[in-house]
Design an enzyme around this catalytic site. Structure first.
Site, PDB file in Angstrom:
ATOM      1  N   HIS A 352       0.796  -1.229   0.000  1.00  0.00           N
ATOM      2  CA  HIS A 352       0.000   0.000   0.000  1.00  0.00           C
ATOM      3  C   HIS A 352       0.822   1.269   0.000  1.00  0.00           C
ATOM      4  CE1 HIS A 352      -3.905  -1.993   0.998  1.00  0.00           C
ATOM      5  NE2 HIS A 352      -3.086  -2.883   1.531  1.00  0.00           N
ATOM      6  N   LYS A 543      -8.672  13.714   4.783  1.00  0.00           N
ATOM      7  CA  LYS A 543      -7.784  12.553   4.735  1.00  0.00           C
ATOM      8  C   LYS A 543      -6.725  12.759   5.808  1.00  0.00           C
ATOM      9  CE  LYS A 543      -6.960  13.640   0.360  1.00  0.00           C
ATOM     10  NZ  LYS A 543      -6.982  12.490  -0.508  1.00  0.00           N
ATOM     11  N   THR A 651      -8.804   6.259  -1.804  1.00  0.00           N
ATOM     12  CA  THR A 651     -10.144   5.666  -1.930  1.00  0.00           C
ATOM     13  C   THR A 651     -11.202   6.730  -1.670  1.00  0.00           C
ATOM     14  OG1 THR A 651      -9.828   4.874   0.328  1.00  0.00           O
ATOM     15  CG2 THR A 651      -9.604   3.258  -1.445  1.00  0.00           C
TER      16      THR A 651
HETATM   17  C1  26W Z   1       4.344   1.598   9.568  1.00  0.00           C
HETATM   18  C2  26W Z   1       3.005   1.863  10.069  1.00  0.00           C
HETATM   19  C3  26W Z   1       2.035   2.389   9.081  1.00  0.00           C
HETATM   20  C4  26W Z   1       0.717   2.052   9.217  1.00  0.00           C
HETATM   21  C5  26W Z   1      -0.217   2.555   8.352  1.00  0.00           C
HETATM   22  C6  26W Z   1       2.415   3.222   8.049  1.00  0.00           C
HETATM   23  C7  26W Z   1       1.493   3.734   7.188  1.00  0.00           C
HETATM   24  C8  26W Z   1       0.182   3.382   7.328  1.00  0.00           C
HETATM   25  C9  26W Z   1      -0.804   3.970   6.364  1.00  0.00           C
HETATM   26  C10 26W Z   1      -1.851   4.709   7.119  1.00  0.00           C
HETATM   27  C11 26W Z   1      -1.254   2.955   5.373  1.00  0.00           C
HETATM   28  C12 26W Z   1      -2.371   3.428   4.473  1.00  0.00           C
HETATM   29  O1  26W Z   1      -3.463   3.699   4.896  1.00  0.00           O
HETATM   30  N1  26W Z   1      -2.109   3.457   3.173  1.00  0.00           N
HETATM   31  C13 26W Z   1      -3.144   3.825   2.206  1.00  0.00           C
HETATM   32  O2  26W Z   1      -3.769   2.637   1.750  1.00  0.00           O
HETATM   33  C14 26W Z   1      -4.882   2.925   0.939  1.00  0.00           C
HETATM   34  C15 26W Z   1      -5.555   1.608   0.600  1.00  0.00           C
HETATM   35  O3  26W Z   1      -4.791   0.887  -0.309  1.00  0.00           O
HETATM   36  C16 26W Z   1      -4.471   3.698  -0.294  1.00  0.00           C
HETATM   37  O4  26W Z   1      -5.634   4.050  -1.000  1.00  0.00           O
HETATM   38  C17 26W Z   1      -3.700   4.956   0.089  1.00  0.00           C
HETATM   39  O5  26W Z   1      -3.182   5.565  -1.090  1.00  0.00           O
HETATM   40  C18 26W Z   1      -2.563   4.602   1.041  1.00  0.00           C
HETATM   41  O6  26W Z   1      -1.923   5.776   1.532  1.00  0.00           O
END
Ligand code: 26W
Length: 803
Positions: A352, A543, A651
Site C-alpha cells: 500500500h 484525509k 479511496t
Molecule cells: C508503519 C506503520 C504504518 C501504518 C499505516 C504506516 C502507514 C500506514 C498507512 C496509514 C497505510 C495506508 O493507509 N495506506 C493507504 O492505503 C490505501 C488503501 O490501499 C491507499 O488508497 C492509500 O493511497 C494509502 O496511503
C-alpha cells in the site's frame, strides 16, 4: 404508527431492553435503546451467520483469510439493517416505542481500529466478501483504544484517548474456547534428529472476539475475528498475599499492553518493540487458528493451499510467513522445502505504499531477541533465496544485496516487504500506476527474479455504505432514472449518464446535493458553531494529514485566493467554502503545524469582512468514518492533490465521485483510472506527472527560483512566513516555509501555478451550473467500476482461486 404491543419487532426490542439490558422503557436512556436494538438485530443475524458457516463446511469450501492490523469499520447498526433490507421495519418498530432510529444510530461509537485508507479498505473488503457470498474471515486486533480522538485547542491538534468500548460492545462475542498460546523470547534447542524446540521466555493467551459482517441483502454473514490478550496468570496470588498488590497484576498489564492502543501511522522509532510484538501476537494467533481449522476439517495440513487463501494487508502481518513455516516444520514435521511450497501457495501480499519511511524493517537484534526461532527461519529462507538468485544470469552483488531479507547497509535489519514478497505467490499493488512503480522502484530486483508475481488490483469502495446509506436522496434519484439494477451491480450506474443533460434530472440532482449541504451545515453549526452558506461551492480535502497529500498546497492557494478577492473585489468570484479534516500522527511535527496553519488561516479569513462571505475556511475536528459519511455527500469538489507517484491509490477520491463531486487532482494513484472512467472532460487534472516528479528530484529543481517567479505563490509564502496569519507568534511558520525554499520535496512550489489555474477553471465551470451538474452526474455514472465488489471479484478469481 403501529402500536408497540402490535408490532412484533417492537415487542422483541422491548423484551431485550428489559431482560438483557436490564432497563424498563421508562428508565431507558438512548444508549440502552441502542444496545437493545443491536442485540435484537444481532439475534436475527446469528441464524444466518451459523447457516453461512454450516454451508461453507458442508461444501468443503476454500476460505479467504484477510490479515490486517487495521479495520476501520465505523458504525455498524445502519449498515447491518440496511444490508438486511430492514430499515423501514426497524424505523417503525422504534417509532412505536417513541425512539428515533436516526438518533440512536448517531450515538453508536465509531469503531476506529485503523489509521486511514488501508484500514477502511479492509472494512469495505469484508463487506464485499460477504456480499459476494465468499466464506471469509478478517483477522486483526481488538484495540481497547482505537484511533485517538482529535480536539482542536486554539488551532492545535490535541490527542485524546478513544473509548469506543465505554458502554460495552453489543455486536461482539468473546470466544474463550478459541484461545491460543503466543510466546516471545527464550531459547531454541535442536535434538539429534534435527527437531527444533522453542521455549519462549514469556507467553500470553490470545482470545478471539467475533463480530458478524452482513453482506448486501443479507445473503451471507462472515466473521471479523479480533484478538484480545489475556495473561495466563491474571493475578499472582503469592505476590498479592505478600503485599505486592501491583506486582501481582503485572502479567495482565503486560499482556493487555499488546491490545491497548492502535499504533499511529508514520510514527518513529519509539515504541517499536511493542509494535513488533503486536504484529507477531495477532499473526501467530491467526495462523494457529487457520491451521487448527484446516486440520479439523480436512485432516491433512499439506492441502492447506487448496482450502485457505491468506492475504497480507501490507507487511504488518508479514511475520505470518515465518510463523506458518514454524508450525509446518516444527509442529507438523514437514520438510523445509515442502513447507516453503505450501507457504508460498497460501499467501498473497498487498503493498500500500512506496514511501521509504513506511517500509517496515526490524533491527536484527530486536527481531532475534523477541522471535529467536523465526530469526532462524528467516535466515534459512534467505539462504535458499540467495542461492537460487545467484544462479540467475545478471544477478550481481548489488542485486543480491537488494533482494536479501536482511538489509546489510548500516545497522542490520530484517526487511518485511522482502519477506512478504518471497513468501507469497502473488504481490499486488492497489492502483495501476502504483503497481508499475512497485516494479520500477522498491521491488525492481525481486521483480526481475520473479516477473509474474506482481499484479494490479485497483482498490474499490462499498457502494452500500458510500452511496445507499450515506446518500439516500441520490440513491432514490438514480433509481427513478435507471431502475434498480445498480443496487446489485454497480457497473449498471453507467446508464445514469444518459440523464446527465436532462434539465429535470439536473434540478433534482441539485436539490439532493443542496439538502445534503444543508444537513452538513447544520451539523457543523452544532459541533463548531460555524455558519456556512449552502449555496457556496463546497471544496473539500479530508484525509490523514501528510506532507505528500499536500494540504499545504491547498492552504497556500487559499491564502492566494484570499489575497486576490481582497485586491479585486469587483471580479466575479464564486462563493467557496474550503473544508479540511484529518488527523496527524502525534509525532509528526510538520503535519501538526499544517493543522494549526489551516486554523490560523480560517480564523483570519472568516473574520475579514472585506471578503464579503465569498470565502470561508474550516478545519473540522475529529475526522472519522462517520464524519466522512456526512461530508462526502455534501461535497462539490474533491481535492486529490498528492505529489504524483506518492499516493498508492486513494479511496476517498472514489467516494466523492460516486456522490457527485468533481475531482481536482494530480495524475496519481487511482485518480488516473478515475479520469479514464469518468472521462477527461469531467475532471480537473493538473500538475507534474510521476515521471516529471522523479526527473526533477533527480536534479535541477530549484524551488526558490520557482517561488520567486510566481507572484501569487511568493506573496502567499511570504505572508505565511512573516506571520500575517500568526501575529501572536510571527515565526511559527518560518521553518515550514523555509522547507519550501530549500528542498520542497513534495513539489508544492512546482505545482502551485498549475493548481491555482485549475482552481480558476473550476470557478468558471461552477458558474455554468448546467454544465457542472452534467459533469457531476457523469462522475456518479462513471465510477461503478470502483465498487469493492469488482475489486474482490478480481482478488477471488486471480489471487485466491475461490471463484
Ligand atoms: C508503519 C506503520 C504504518 C501504518 C499505516 C504506516 C502507514 C500506514 C498507512 C496509514 C497505510 C495506508 O493507509 N495506506 C493507504 O492505503 C490505501 C488503501 O490501499 C491507499 O488508497 C492509500 O493511497 C494509502 O496511503
Amino acid at each position: 404508527m403501529p402500536n408497540a404491543t402490535e408490532d412484533p419487532l417492537a415487542a422483541r426490542i422491548l423484551d431485550t431492553l428489559i431482560h438483557r439490558v436490564g432497563k424498563d422503557a421508562k428508565a431507558a436512556r438512548p444508549h440502552d435503546w441502542l444496545a437493545a436494538t443491536i442485540l435484537t438485530v444481532r439475534d436475527d443475524i446469528i441464524d444466518r451467520w451459523m447457516a453461512s458457516t454450516r454451508e461453507a463446511h458442508a461444501a468443503g469450501a476454500k476460505r479467504v483469510y484477510y490479515l490486517s492490523l487495521e479495520f476501520l469499520i465505523g458504525r455498524l447498526l445502519r449498515d447491518a439493517i440496511a444490508n438486511l433490507g430492514r430499515t423501514p421495519e426497524v424505523t417503525a418498530a422504534l417509532a412505536s416505542l417513541g425512539v428515533d432510529l436516526a438518533e440512536i444510530e448517531e450515538i453508536e461509537p465509531d469503531a476506529a481500529l485503523g489509521n486511514g485508507g488501508l484500514g477502511r479498505l479492509a472494512a469495505c473488503f469484508m463487506e464485499s466478501l460477504a456480499t459476494l457470498e465468499l466464506p471469509a474471515y478478517g483477522y486483526g486486533i481488538r484495540y481497547m483504544n482505537g484511533m485517538f480522538r482529535q480536539r482542536i485547542d486554539d488551532g492545535w491538534q490535541v490527542e485524546l484517548p478513544e473509548t469506543w468500548l465505554a458502554h460495552g460492545n453489543p455486536w461482539e462475542f468473546e470466544r474463550r474456547e478459541s484461545a491460543y498460546f503466543v510466546g516471545f523470547g527464550g531459547d531454541v534447542a535442536a535434538n539429534e534428529a534435527g527437531q527444533v524446540h522453542w521455549s519462549p521466555a514469556e507467553a500470553v493467551e490470545a482470545v478471539a472476539v467475533d463480530t458478524p459482517v452482513v453482506g448486501w441483502r443479507g445473503k451471507r454473514v462472515n466473521t471479523l475475528r479480533l484478538w484480545t490478550a489475556v495473561a495466563f496468570d491474571p493475578i499472582r496470588l503469592d505476590q498479592f498475599n505478600a503485599g505486592d498488590h501491583e506486582g501481582a497484576l503485572a502479567g495482565q498489564v503486560r499482556a493487555e499492553s499488546l491490545v491497548r492502543v492502535l499504533y499511529p501511522a508514520d510514527s518513529t522509532a519509539a515504541g517499536q518493540e511493542l509494535r513488533l510484538r503486536q504484529e507477531y501476537f495477532f499473526s501467530s494467533a491467526s495462523i494457529q487458528d487457520i491451521v487448527r481449522r484446516h486440520v479439523q476439517y480436512f485432516g491433512d495440513i499439506r492441502t492447506l493451499p487448496d482450502k485457505a487463501a491468506i492475504q497480507l494487508n501490507d507487511t504488518h502481518p508479514a511475520v505470518a510467513v515465518a510463523e506458518l513455516m514454524r508450525l509446518l516444520v516444527d509442529h507438523h514435521e514437514i520438510a523445509f522445502d515442502a513447507a516453503w511450497e505450501i507457504t508460498k501457495a497460501t499467501f498473497g501480499y498487498t503493498n500500500h505504499t512506496l514511501l521509504p519511511e513506511a517500509l517496515e524493517s526490524w533491527p536484527l537484534p530486536l527481531f532475534e531477541r523477541l522471535l529467536p526461532r523465526h530469526m532462524q527461519i528467516v535466515y534459512a529462507i534467505n539462504a535458499k533465496l540467495l542461492r537460487e538468485a545467484r544462479k540467475v544470469e545478471g544477478v550481481d552483488d548489488r542485486a543480491i544485496a537488494a533482494i536479501s531479507l536482511i538489509d546489510e547497509g548500516g545497522e542490520r535489519r530484517v526487511r518485511m516487504a522482502n519477506l512478504a514478497f518471497v513468501g507469497a505467490h502473488s504481490v499486488n499493488g492497489v492502483a495501476a500506476l502504483h503497481t508499475e512503480l512497485m516494479k520500477q522502484t522498491v521491488f525492481a530486483d525481486l521483480h526481475r527474479l520473479y516477473p509474474t508475481k506482481i499484479n494490479n488490483k485497483t482498490n474499490g469502495i462499498t457502494p452500500r455504505r458510500w452511496l445507499f446509506e450515506c446518500n439516500p436522496g441520490l440513491t432514490a434519484l438514480i433509481r427513478d432514472c435507471i431502475g434498480d439494477a445498480f443496487l446489485d451491480d454497480a457497473s449498471a450506474l453507467s446508464a445514469f449518464a444518459d440523464h446527465a443533460g436532462d434539465a429535470q434530472v439536473q434540478e433534482r440532482f441539485d436539490a439532493v446535493k443542496r439538502a445534503n449541504k444543508v444537513a452538513l451545515v447544520d451539523h457543523l453549526k452544532g459541533v463548531m458553531g460555524l455558519r456556512l452558506d449552502p449555496d457556496a461551492l463546497f471544496d473539500v480535502q479530508i484525509k490523514r494529514i501528510h506532507e505528500y497529500k499536500r494540504q499545504l498546497l491547498n492552504i497556500l492557494e487559499t491564502v492566494a485566493l484570499y489575497d486576490q478577492i481582497r485586491s479585486h473585489p469587483e471580479r466575479d468570484w464564486q462563493p467557496r467554502v474550503k473544508l479540511f479534516a484529518g488527523k496527524a500522527a502525534s509525532s509528526y511535527h510538520n503535519a501538526k503545524l499544517i493543522i494549526k496553519l489551516a486554523n490560523d488561516v480560517a480564523r483570519r479569513v472568516n473574520s475579514d469582512p472585506s471578503v464579503g462571505g465569498l470565502l470561508k475556511v474550516a478545519f473540522v475536528p475529529n475526522y472519522n468514518v462517520s464524519l466522512a459519511e456526512k461530508i462526502i455527500p455534501a461535497a462539490d469538489l474533491s481535492e486529490q492533490i498528492s505529489t504524483a507517484g506518492m499516493e498508492a491509490s486513494g479511496t476517498g477520491n472514489m467516494k466523492f465521485a460516486l456522490n457527485g463531486a468533481l475531482t481536482i487532482g494530480t495524475l496519481d494513484g487511482a485518480n488516473i483510472e478515475i479520469r479514464d472512467y469518468v472521462g477527461a472532460d469531467n475532471i480537473v487534472i493538473f500538475g507534474l506527472t510521476a515521471d516529471e516528479v522523479a526527473a526533477k528530484r533527480g536534479g535541477g529543481y530549484e524551488p526558490r527560483a520557482v517561488i520567486e517567479a510566481s507572484r501569487e505563490l511568493a506573496q502567499a509564502v511570504n505572508a505565511v512566513a512573516s506571520g500575517v496569519f500568526s501575529p501572536d507568534d510571527p515565526n511559527r511558520y518560518k521553518d515550514l516555509m523555509n522547507g519550501l525554499y530549500d528542498h520542497d520535496w513534495f513539489m508544492v512550489a512546482a505545482d502551485f501555478d498549475a493548481y491555482a489555474a485549475a482552481q480558476r477553471r473550476v470557478d468558471g465551470w461552477w458558474d455554468d451550473q448546467p454544465a457542472w451538474r452534467a459533469a457531476a452526474i457523469r462522475n456518479v455514472a462513471g465510477v461503478g467500476w470502483f465498487s469493492s465488489d469488482r475489486t474482490i471479484r478480481e482478488y477471488a478469481e486471480q489471487i485466491w482461486g475461490v471463484m
